[in-house]
Design an enzyme around this catalytic site. Structure first.
Site, PDB file in Angstrom:
ATOM      1  N   SER A  97     -18.682  40.027   7.673  1.00  0.00           N
ATOM      2  CA  SER A  97     -18.525  41.484   7.800  1.00  0.00           C
ATOM      3  C   SER A  97     -18.635  42.192   6.446  1.00  0.00           C
ATOM      4  O   SER A  97     -17.650  42.689   5.920  1.00  0.00           O
ATOM      5  CB  SER A  97     -17.223  41.842   8.528  1.00  0.00           C
ATOM      6  OG  SER A  97     -16.122  41.046   8.161  1.00  0.00           O
TER       7      SER A  97
ATOM      8  N   GLY B 129     -13.612  30.626   3.117  1.00  0.00           N
ATOM      9  CA  GLY B 129     -12.476  30.013   3.798  1.00  0.00           C
ATOM     10  C   GLY B 129     -12.008  30.731   5.050  1.00  0.00           C
ATOM     11  O   GLY B 129     -10.926  30.452   5.569  1.00  0.00           O
TER      12      GLY B 129
HETATM   13  N1  ATP Z   1      -7.132  28.214   0.066  1.00  0.00           N
HETATM   14  C1  ATP Z   1      -8.175  27.868   0.844  1.00  0.00           C
HETATM   15  N2  ATP Z   1      -8.381  28.521   1.998  1.00  0.00           N
HETATM   16  C2  ATP Z   1      -9.443  28.229   2.797  1.00  0.00           C
HETATM   17  N3  ATP Z   1     -10.372  27.281   2.514  1.00  0.00           N
HETATM   18  C3  ATP Z   1     -10.211  26.589   1.350  1.00  0.00           C
HETATM   19  C4  ATP Z   1      -9.119  26.857   0.469  1.00  0.00           C
HETATM   20  N4  ATP Z   1      -9.230  26.033  -0.583  1.00  0.00           N
HETATM   21  C5  ATP Z   1     -10.326  25.285  -0.371  1.00  0.00           C
HETATM   22  N5  ATP Z   1     -10.926  25.607   0.791  1.00  0.00           N
HETATM   23  C6  ATP Z   1     -12.158  24.979   1.319  1.00  0.00           C
HETATM   24  O1  ATP Z   1     -13.188  25.980   1.346  1.00  0.00           O
HETATM   25  C7  ATP Z   1     -14.067  25.748   2.426  1.00  0.00           C
HETATM   26  C8  ATP Z   1     -14.138  27.007   3.268  1.00  0.00           C
HETATM   27  O2  ATP Z   1     -15.112  26.851   4.296  1.00  0.00           O
HETATM   28  P1  ATP Z   1     -15.142  27.748   5.613  1.00  0.00           P
HETATM   29  O3  ATP Z   1     -16.130  27.128   6.533  1.00  0.00           O
HETATM   30  O4  ATP Z   1     -13.765  27.980   6.107  1.00  0.00           O
HETATM   31  O5  ATP Z   1     -15.723  29.120   5.040  1.00  0.00           O
HETATM   32  P2  ATP Z   1     -16.157  30.436   5.842  1.00  0.00           P
HETATM   33  O6  ATP Z   1     -15.612  31.578   5.055  1.00  0.00           O
HETATM   34  O7  ATP Z   1     -15.797  30.332   7.273  1.00  0.00           O
HETATM   35  O8  ATP Z   1     -17.752  30.438   5.660  1.00  0.00           O
HETATM   36  P3  ATP Z   1     -18.898  31.017   6.644  1.00  0.00           P
HETATM   37  O9  ATP Z   1     -18.928  32.505   6.438  1.00  0.00           O
HETATM   38  O10 ATP Z   1     -20.165  30.392   6.126  1.00  0.00           O
HETATM   39  O11 ATP Z   1     -18.579  30.624   8.043  1.00  0.00           O
HETATM   40  C9  ATP Z   1     -13.535  24.549   3.198  1.00  0.00           C
HETATM   41  O12 ATP Z   1     -14.229  23.387   2.773  1.00  0.00           O
HETATM   42  C10 ATP Z   1     -12.056  24.505   2.768  1.00  0.00           C
HETATM   43  O13 ATP Z   1     -11.516  23.200   2.817  1.00  0.00           O
END
Ligand code: ATP
Ligand code: MG
Length: 187
Positions: free
Chosen positions: A87, A19
């Site tokens: 990271s 997320g």
């Molecule tokens: N509390 C929350 N906070 C953030 N995202 C959430 C939460 N609950 C559910 N989600 C969902 O989780 C997913 C998170 O995806 P995101 O692309 O933000 O991950 P990321 O950590 O950036 O991954 P990556 O390292 O692959 O870029 C999204 O589909 C979002 O809607």
């Protein structure tokens, strides 16, 4: 120590799909109402500034150091910088933190946490399926290490918090640290 600029680095670390990008954008949207804010997203940095890097430990560390370098430059001029990158190595994150702090820039580490089973279910980019099938080498959490922060300033548990709840936690931590940030902690 140099005089603090008012800038701050908010460093979101966690596994793929936890997320980071979602929360970086949500926090930015709130703060951008009355602050200069930039998001340094791992995917964008890799696309533009770290194209030659792969996923070895050395390359991942180089990528994180580059993000840290840009973050420090911006924060020095009062920008709120939100870094969103896996990271995976604690020592590299701590190195960025130490350099920033020595320059008078506040550094807030946010551990974006979720159970691996949740991330495999989410599989936002379809990468877990491929990694579990052995088709992606060096995939963090499956075939590459992730070192969780030992003393993060904030931990959000996105497998049982809503996006709004996790966003509010981060904003609250920023407001606690920086008098200048006054945000609506509702919704
Ligand atoms: N509390 C929350 N906070 C953030 N995202 C959430 C939460 N609950 C559910 N989600 C969902 O989780 C997913 C998170 O995806 P995101 O692309 O933000 O991950 P990321 O950590 O950036 O991954 P990556 O390292 O692959 O870029 C999204 O589909 C979002 O809607
Ligand atoms: Mg992302």
């Amino acid at each position: 120590m140099r005089r603090a600029s008012g800038g701050i680095i908010v460093w979101l670390t966690g596994l793929s799909g936890a997320g980071k990008s979602t929360l970086a954008a949500a926090v930015r949207d709130v703060l951008a109402q009355d602050h200069a804010v930039e998001v340094l997203d791992g995917d964008e940095i890799r696309a533009h500034l770290s194209r030659e890097l792969g996923f070895s430990r050395q390359d991942r560390e180089t990528n994180v150091r580059r993000i840290g370098f840009i973050a420090r430059l911006l924060a020095r001029h009062g920008v709120i910088v939100i870094a969103a990158a896996i990271s995976p190595y604690a020592s590299t994150r701590d190195e960025v933190r130490a350099i920033a702090r020595a320059e008078g820039t506040e550094f807030v580490e946010v551990f974006v946490s979720a159970a691996l089973s949740t991330l495999i279910d989410r599989d936002v980019k379809g990468l877990y399926r491929r990694a579990l099938a052995g088709q992606v080498k060096h995939f963090t959490g499956i075939s590459d290490p992730y070192e969780p922060p030992l003393g993060p300033e904030v931990t959000v548990c996105t497998d049982h918090e809503s996006i709004q709840e996790s966003t509010a936690k981060i904003l609250k931590a920023l407001a606690d640290r920086r008098v200048a940030i006054s945000v609506e902690l509702t919704g």
